[in-house]
Scaffold this motif. Sequence first.
Motif, PDB file in Angstrom:
ATOM      1  N   GLU A   1     -14.387  18.756  27.215  1.00 12.39           N
ATOM      2  CA  GLU A   1     -14.339  17.426  26.618  1.00 12.39           C
ATOM      3  C   GLU A   1     -13.964  16.368  27.650  1.00 12.39           C
ATOM      4  N   SER A   2     -14.529  15.193  27.495  1.00 17.09           N
ATOM      5  CA  SER A   2     -14.068  14.042  28.257  1.00 17.09           C
ATOM      6  C   SER A   2     -12.862  13.453  27.530  1.00 17.09           C
ATOM      7  N   PRO A   3     -12.053  12.644  28.210  1.00 18.16           N
ATOM      8  CA  PRO A   3     -10.909  12.022  27.523  1.00 18.16           C
ATOM      9  C   PRO A   3     -11.334  11.206  26.302  1.00 18.16           C
ATOM     10  N   ARG A   4     -12.432  10.476  26.391  1.00 18.43           N
ATOM     11  CA  ARG A   4     -12.864   9.667  25.249  1.00 18.43           C
ATOM     12  C   ARG A   4     -13.293  10.564  24.080  1.00 18.43           C
ATOM     13  N   GLU A   5     -13.999  11.658  24.380  1.00 19.44           N
ATOM     14  CA  GLU A   5     -14.407  12.586  23.321  1.00 19.44           C
ATOM     15  C   GLU A   5     -13.194  13.238  22.672  1.00 19.44           C
ATOM     16  N   GLY A   6     -12.246  13.653  23.489  1.00 23.73           N
ATOM     17  CA  GLY A   6     -11.045  14.263  22.937  1.00 23.73           C
ATOM     18  C   GLY A   6     -10.234  13.280  22.113  1.00 23.73           C
ATOM     19  N   ALA A   7     -10.141  12.025  22.562  1.00 24.18           N
ATOM     20  CA  ALA A   7      -9.409  11.011  21.819  1.00 24.18           C
ATOM     21  C   ALA A   7     -10.046  10.792  20.446  1.00 24.18           C
ATOM     22  N   ARG A   8     -11.400  10.746  20.385  1.00 20.29           N
ATOM     23  CA  ARG A   8     -12.097  10.574  19.104  1.00 20.29           C
ATOM     24  C   ARG A   8     -11.812  11.739  18.157  1.00 20.29           C
ATOM     25  N   ARG A   9     -11.934  12.963  18.684  1.00 21.21           N
ATOM     26  CA  ARG A   9     -11.712  14.143  17.835  1.00 21.21           C
ATOM     27  C   ARG A   9     -10.275  14.190  17.333  1.00 21.21           C
ATOM     28  N   GLU A  10      -9.299  13.988  18.218  1.00 19.48           N
ATOM     29  CA  GLU A  10      -7.902  14.038  17.817  1.00 19.48           C
ATOM     30  C   GLU A  10      -7.559  12.950  16.801  1.00 19.48           C
ATOM     31  N   LEU A  11      -8.096  11.756  16.995  1.00 18.83           N
ATOM     32  CA  LEU A  11      -7.835  10.670  16.048  1.00 18.83           C
ATOM     33  C   LEU A  11      -8.330  11.040  14.654  1.00 18.83           C
ATOM     34  N   ARG A  12      -9.522  11.633  14.572  1.00 23.34           N
ATOM     35  CA  ARG A  12     -10.070  12.002  13.266  1.00 23.34           C
ATOM     36  C   ARG A  12      -9.310  13.172  12.648  1.00 23.34           C
ATOM     37  N   GLU A  13      -8.889  14.135  13.480  1.00 26.00           N
ATOM     38  CA  GLU A  13      -8.157  15.287  12.952  1.00 26.00           C
ATOM     39  C   GLU A  13      -6.772  14.888  12.438  1.00 26.00           C
ATOM     40  N   GLU A  14      -6.121  13.937  13.093  1.00 28.43           N
ATOM     41  CA  GLU A  14      -4.744  13.608  12.733  1.00 28.43           C
ATOM     42  C   GLU A  14      -4.630  12.487  11.701  1.00 28.43           C
ATOM     43  N   THR A  15      -5.655  11.627  11.594  1.00 22.82           N
ATOM     44  CA  THR A  15      -5.587  10.509  10.646  1.00 22.82           C
ATOM     45  C   THR A  15      -6.672  10.553   9.576  1.00 22.82           C
ATOM     46  N   GLY A  16      -7.787  11.240   9.863  1.00 23.41           N
ATOM     47  CA  GLY A  16      -8.914  11.216   8.935  1.00 23.41           C
ATOM     48  C   GLY A  16      -9.749   9.959   9.054  1.00 23.41           C
ATOM     49  N   TRP A  17      -9.443   9.101  10.033  1.00 26.80           N
ATOM     50  CA  TRP A  17     -10.206   7.854  10.204  1.00 26.80           C
ATOM     51  C   TRP A  17     -11.495   8.151  10.977  1.00 26.80           C
ATOM     52  N   THR A  18     -12.600   8.155  10.274  1.00 21.80           N
ATOM     53  CA  THR A  18     -13.883   8.460  10.907  1.00 21.80           C
ATOM     54  C   THR A  18     -14.665   7.203  11.272  1.00 21.80           C
ATOM     55  N   ASP A  19     -14.102   6.031  10.960  1.00 22.83           N
ATOM     56  CA  ASP A  19     -14.825   4.777  11.210  1.00 22.83           C
ATOM     57  C   ASP A  19     -14.414   4.115  12.520  1.00 22.83           C
ATOM     58  N   LEU A  20     -13.566   4.791  13.318  1.00 20.72           N
ATOM     59  CA  LEU A  20     -13.066   4.186  14.555  1.00 20.72           C
ATOM     60  C   LEU A  20     -13.595   4.930  15.769  1.00 20.72           C
ATOM     61  N   GLU A  21     -13.876   4.181  16.813  1.00 19.15           N
ATOM     62  CA  GLU A  21     -14.302   4.750  18.092  1.00 19.15           C
ATOM     63  C   GLU A  21     -13.326   4.341  19.179  1.00 19.15           C
ATOM     64  N   PRO A  22     -12.865   5.282  19.993  1.00 17.72           N
ATOM     65  CA  PRO A  22     -12.016   4.887  21.122  1.00 17.72           C
ATOM     66  C   PRO A  22     -12.751   3.935  22.043  1.00 17.72           C
ATOM     67  N   GLY A  23     -12.077   2.872  22.422  1.00 19.19           N
ATOM     68  CA  GLY A  23     -12.693   1.873  23.276  1.00 19.19           C
ATOM     69  C   GLY A  23     -12.262   2.009  24.725  1.00 19.19           C
ATOM     70  N   PRO A  24     -11.999   0.879  25.362  1.00 20.78           N
ATOM     71  CA  PRO A  24     -11.688   0.916  26.803  1.00 20.78           C
ATOM     72  C   PRO A  24     -10.365   1.639  27.083  1.00 20.78           C
TER      73      PRO A  24
END
Length: 559
Positions: free
Chosen positions: A44-67
């Motif tokens: 995983e890249s850091p951005r990919e891992g950040a997206r997956r972890e955010l969804r697993e821990e919050t359930g927020w699927t409408d957010l994308e990690p930015g800069p």
Amino acid sequence: MRISRQAARVAVLDPDGSVFLFRYDNEEVGVHWALPGGGLDHGESPREGARRELREETGWTDLEPGPLLCTWEHDFTLPTGVRVRQHEHIHLAHGQHQEPADGLAAAHADDKILHGRWWTPAELADSPDPLWPPQLPALLAAVRGANGAAPDPVALGYVPNAAPPPPEVLWSHGATLAAWSAGQRLPVHNYQVDDAGLHSADVGNGWWSLTWVEGGRAVLYGIDNDYSETIAQDPPVDLLADGPAWLPWEWLTALVHGEESLGFVYWWADGAWGRAPYSDEVPDDGIGSMVPDGDGEVRAVLEALEEDGVDAAELARKGTPEARAAAARTVRRPQLPAGHGEPPGRRVPCDLPEQYAGVLAVALRATAELPRPAPAASPALERLTAWMRANLPWNDGCCLLAASFVDGADPGNLSRADGFHDERGKRLGDEVCGLLGDLRRTDADADTAAGRWMYLRVQITAGADPADPADSDPVTVDRAHDHLPGWWRARYGGYQARPETLAREMASRAPHWRPAWARLLDEDIPGNGAPAELCRPATAPPPAPSPAAPAAPPCGPSR
């Protein structure tokens, strides 16, 4: 040794500038607040891992990690009990003010997440609990100041879990005592101020100093002669590793190489202290016992003055917060100009023989073997294995011998004769030393200019059927001519690499058979210091063994 772990997190800001944090309870760090995120999966890249972890821990699927907002490094213990040194990327995202989805309680319990909530900027700036990273309020304030856009990413470096009080607190107490001691020497805890800042004058078994740097930043440094375990480590500890560009590098480098040893160096910026990373061999750098964490020294001075007969009413006036602050304001507050980046080719003091050996060991471990044809089987090897069968124990179906060569001219070789030592630094017996010497000479006979091996491992594995003479015991031989193999398990620097032995071996070789680290032998490291890149703490997993030094084969049935 800590495991190196890559991780990523997301700073989610709502339209009002609040940020969402989870409250964790960690075995090593304790209770703290951190952004949603966690360790990266393989590939995983850091951005990919950040997206997956955010969804697993919050359930927020409408957010994308930015800069990228920042990177930082810190130590903690995973819920599984594994101690890690974590390298984190923190990304920025903007979203609506919402609560985590239902059904995540079990996952949160596994991660030791207690609960989560939104924090306003004011709450974040005044948090009574530790934040990960501690610089988070300043980082997000810069985002709000840029109207929500991410400023240039900040490399925070290594941030310790435990740190001294902020520099303003240290200055307030120290400057008060400096003002009092300017008129007359105090019974205890005298301080002084010069062009480099505030200095303790009589702390006892050590000292500490605080230097301001332009931009509201500071450097805290000193030593506790009893508890600064950064001293005499091998390889030496680089107290300036990962230091920020703004450090007054020339001044600090001269300080580190000065007559007085340093046990710790910390730097303050954006609301938090940073320092160089240490290995697990350094449980204490002495800062906690040397640098006061409150106004205890001021109170101790007032009590000592009272015992000396100073008027109680005068002491009462002197000890009020207003009088202390007024005294501190009378002390000039010098500051140094900020630096412009770490100087190239920086060196770290390397005063002790074992530190020099430790530096060479780091270089040897990072080197691969030069390609050589494998030596043919020889009577010398047969004699050695016969001796092993007759004299060494068999454990789990294996008979093992590991040895390193020590030149007779090496100062650490008390016998003053060529020989071989084990991983504990103990010289092997005369008989086996003679057999190993025969094998080392025989192996090199084909090409003496290519040099001789420095480390050897011979392993005999019991055959599948010990009762069958035809089922011979396999013999595996690993030779290391140019590098320190992973299977050589000595930890003390002098037992890993012996400078004089290595120097004499390199001198006997043709130039093209000398590995890159051999240049270190000509650099007078004890006099000039060690290259800074060789003084960083190692983290696991170590580099994979080179093809010339494979891992030990599995053992056969017990003999």
